[in-house]
Enzyme design. Structure first.
Site, PDB file in Angstrom:
ATOM      1  CG  HIS A 277      -1.977   1.038   1.069  1.00 22.69           C
ATOM      2  ND1 HIS A 277      -2.421   1.731   0.082  1.00 22.69           N
ATOM      3  CD2 HIS A 277      -2.941   1.047   2.261  1.00 22.69           C
ATOM      4  CE1 HIS A 277      -3.436   2.575   0.400  1.00 22.69           C
ATOM      5  NE2 HIS A 277      -3.920   2.005   1.781  1.00 22.69           N
ATOM      6  CG  HIS A 316      -3.980   1.037  -8.598  1.00 19.79           C
ATOM      7  ND1 HIS A 316      -5.274   1.043  -8.174  1.00 19.79           N
ATOM      8  CD2 HIS A 316      -3.326   1.790  -7.533  1.00 19.79           C
ATOM      9  CE1 HIS A 316      -5.590   2.001  -7.141  1.00 19.79           C
ATOM     10  NE2 HIS A 316      -4.433   2.499  -6.700  1.00 19.79           N
ATOM     11  CG  ASP A 372       3.189   4.437  -4.013  1.00 15.75           C
ATOM     12  OD1 ASP A 372       3.121   5.680  -3.544  1.00 15.75           O
ATOM     13  OD2 ASP A 372       2.650   3.542  -3.631  1.00 15.75           O
TER      14      ASP A 372
END
Ligand code: ACO
Length: 439
Positions: A277, A316, A372
Site C-alpha cells: 500500500h 493497481h 508511487d
C-alpha cells in the site's frame, strides 16, 4: 448440461437465481449495480443450514458502503473528489481547500475557507507530553511506527473524542488531526535524525510550516522555495483520498466499532505502513537502487516475469490503463528537480517504465506505473529518507480518512464490520491435558 443459465439478469433490475441443489428459484433485486449479500443469505438448502454467502478475499468485488466522497473509474483513469477532477484540484486548488472539500462535501466560501485555515493553524501545536513520549522511542524508530503510535495516543489527550455522536465534537477532532499530523510527522523525522523537535510556525501556510518543522536549524525563520512548497502541496492533494482502499477500509472497519477517530486513523496509518500500500514508493527506491544501472534492467525484468519479485510502483487494483496521479506526479518531478537538481535514479526509472510498458507480460496484465512509481524520486529530492515517504502519504490521506469516517458514523445503514469465514479447521476434538500428552 442445460441451455438455461443458472443466473440471468432481467430487465426489471433483478436476478433470477435457480439453486440447482434444491431446484428453488429466487428473485434477487439489483440496486446500483449490486445485489445485497443478505438476499443471497436467503438461498439455503434447509432451515438448519446457513444461507449462501460470498467468498471474496480482499473484497475485490464487494461494496462495503455507499460513499459520496471520491469517484474512480479505473478503466478511464478518472479520479474525482466530491465530483471535482483531480487534475483541476492539483493545478488550481491547495491542500487545505481540498481537505475542506472532502470533509464538508463542497468548496468553501471565502469566509469558510478563512475560518478553516485559522482553525487548522491554531491547532498545529501538540501537548508537551506528546513530545516527551515521542522522545522515548528508540533512536532508530521507524517514523511511521512513531506516527501510528502518536496519533493513536492523541485519543488519551482528548478523551471527549469518543463522543462521536456530537457534530461539534467530531469537527473539533477532525480539525485537530489535520492540524497535528504534520507536527507528529515532522517530529518523527527529527527524532530519527537526532535533531531537536521544531515547534510549528503559524505564520506559515500548512505545507510551508511542515517543511519548516522538518528542516529548520539555527535560522530565525525557515522559508522553503515556493516551488517545493507547491510540489509537496500537490502531492498531498493527490494522496488525499482514494475511496475504499486498504487503509480507508481499516479506518472504516475500526471506526465501525464506534471508537474515537484517533484510534480509527491510527489503524489507517498501520494499514498504510505495508509495502503493498503506502510503503510501495519506499520499495520502488530500494528497487531502483538495487538495479543500479540501465544495463541491469533486462535481467531485472526477466526476474519479475519469472515471478521472483514484483516491479514495485506498477499495477493497481483499480487503475488498469493509467493512474491519473502518476501523470501529475511526473510533471511535479520536473518542477522539483529544477530546484534540487535531477535525481540520478530518474534515468533508471524512465528506462524501466519504457521497457515494461512495451513488454507483453505487463501489457497483458494491464500493469502501469502507479502514484508511487515517481513519488519516491521526488521525496528523495527533498532529502527525505525512504522511511519518511509513507509518513508524507499519511499526512496527505488524513482528510480522506476523516471524510470517510464522518460518512461512516452518519450512515444509518452501517453496522460493525464483521465478515464471515469459511471454516477449514478441525471440529470437536477431545482435549487431552498437557500432563498426559507430554508423558
Ligand atoms: N509486478 C509484476 N507482476 C505484477 C505486479 C507487479 N507490480 N502487479 C501485479 N502483477 C501480476 C500478478 O502477479 C498477477 O499475475 P498472474 O495473473 O500471472 O498471477 C497479475 O499481475 C494480477 O495481479 P493481482 O495481484 O491480481 O493484482 P491486484 O489488483 O490484486 O494487486 C497491487 C494490485 C497490490 C497494487 C499489485 O499490482 C502490486 O503488488 N503492485 C506492486 C506494489 C505497488 O506498487 N503498490 C502500490 C499500489 S498504489 C497505492 O497503494 C497507493
Amino acid at each position: 448440461m442445460t441451455d438455461v443459465p443458472a443466473v440471468t439478469a432481467n430487465e426489471a433490475g433483478s436476478l433470477t437465481v435457480r439453486d440447482n441443489r434444491t431446484g428453488s428459484e429466487y428473485e434477487v433485486p439489483i440496486t446500483d449495480g449490486t445485489i445485497k449479500a443478505a438476499d443471497l443469505g436467503k438461498i439455503r438448502v434447509s432451515e438448519e443450514e446457513p444461507g449462501l454467502a460470498v467468498y471474496d478475499p480482499g473484497f475485490v468485488n464487494t461494496a462495503s458502503c455507499r460513499s459520496a466522497v471520491t469517484f474512480i473509474d479505473g478503466d478511464k483513469g478518472i479520479l474525482e473528489y466530491r465530483g471535482y477532477p483531480i487534475e483541476q484540484l492539483a493545478e488550481k486548488s491547495n491542500f487545505l481547500e481540498v481537505a475542506y472539500l472532502l470533509i464538508h462535501g463542497e468548496l468553501p466560501t471565502k469566509e469558510q475557507y478563512d475560518n478553516w485555515e485559522h482553525e487548522i493553524t491554531y491547532h498545529t501545536f501538540v501537548h508537551e507530553n506528546v513530545k516527551t513520549f515521542m522522545q522515548g522511542f528508540r533512536y532508530d524508530a521507524h517514523p511511521m511506527g512513531m506516527m501510528m503510535a502518536s496519533v493513536g495516543a492523541l485519543s488519551t489527550f482528548y478523551p471527549d473524542a469518543r463522543n462521536i455522536g456530537d457534530p461539534d465534537n467530531r469537527h473539533m477532532q477532525m480539525v485537530r488531526m489535520i492540524a497535528k499530523m504534520p507536527t507528529l510527522g515532522a517530529w518523527s523525522f527529527r527524532h530519527a535524525q537526532g535533531k531537536p523537535y521544531i515547534y510549528p510556525d503559524n505564520d506559515l501556510g500548512y505545507t510551508a510550516n511542515f517543511l519548516s518543522m522538518l528542516f529548520k536549524m539555527s535560522e530565525k525563520k525557515f522559508e522553503a522555495d515556493p516551488r517545493l512548497v507547491k510540489a509537496l502541496d500537490v502531492l498531498f492533494i493527490l494522496h488525499a483520498d482514494h475511496e475504499q482502499n486498504c487503509s480507508t477500509n481499516a479506518v472504516r472497519s475500526v471506526g465501525s466499532s464506534q471508537v474515537d477517530p484517533y484510534s480509527a486513523v491510527a489503524a489507517g496509518v498501520g494499514a498504510l505502513y505495508g509495502p503493498l500500500h503506502g510503503g510501495a514508493n519506499e520499495a520502488v527506491l530500494r528497487m531502483l537502487r538495487r538495479i543500479g544501472k540501465k544495463e541491469n534492467i533486462p535481467a531485472f525484468i526477466e526476474g519479475v516475469k519469472a515471478g521472483n519479485e514484483k516491479l514495485m510502483g506498477f499495477g493497481h487494483r483499480v487503475y488498469k490503463n493509467f493512474d491519473p496521479r502518476a501523470t501529475i506526479i511526473k510533471k511535479a518531478c520536473d518542477d522539483v528537480f529544477e530546484v534540487t537538481g535531477v535525481n540520478p535514479l530518474l534515468e533508471i526509472a524512465k528506462e524501466l517504465e519504457k521497457i515494461a510498458l512495451e513488454d507483453e507480460y505487463f501489457v497483458k496484465r494491464k500493469l502501469y506505473p502507479n502514484v508511487d512509481f515517481y513519488s519516491g524520486l521526488i521525496y528523495e529530492a527533498f532529502q527525505f529518507p525512504p522511511e519518511m515517504f509513507t509518513v508524507l502519504f499519511a499526512i496527505g490521506r488524513t482528510p480522506g480518512w476523516l471524510a470517510q469516517w464522518l460518512e461512516l458514523v452518519q450512515d444509518k445503514e452501517q453496522k460493525i464490520a464483521r465478515p464471515k469465514q469459511i471454516y477449514t479447521g478441525d471440529r470437536q476434538l477431545d482435549f487431552v491435558p498437557a500432563s498426559e500428552r507430554w508423558k
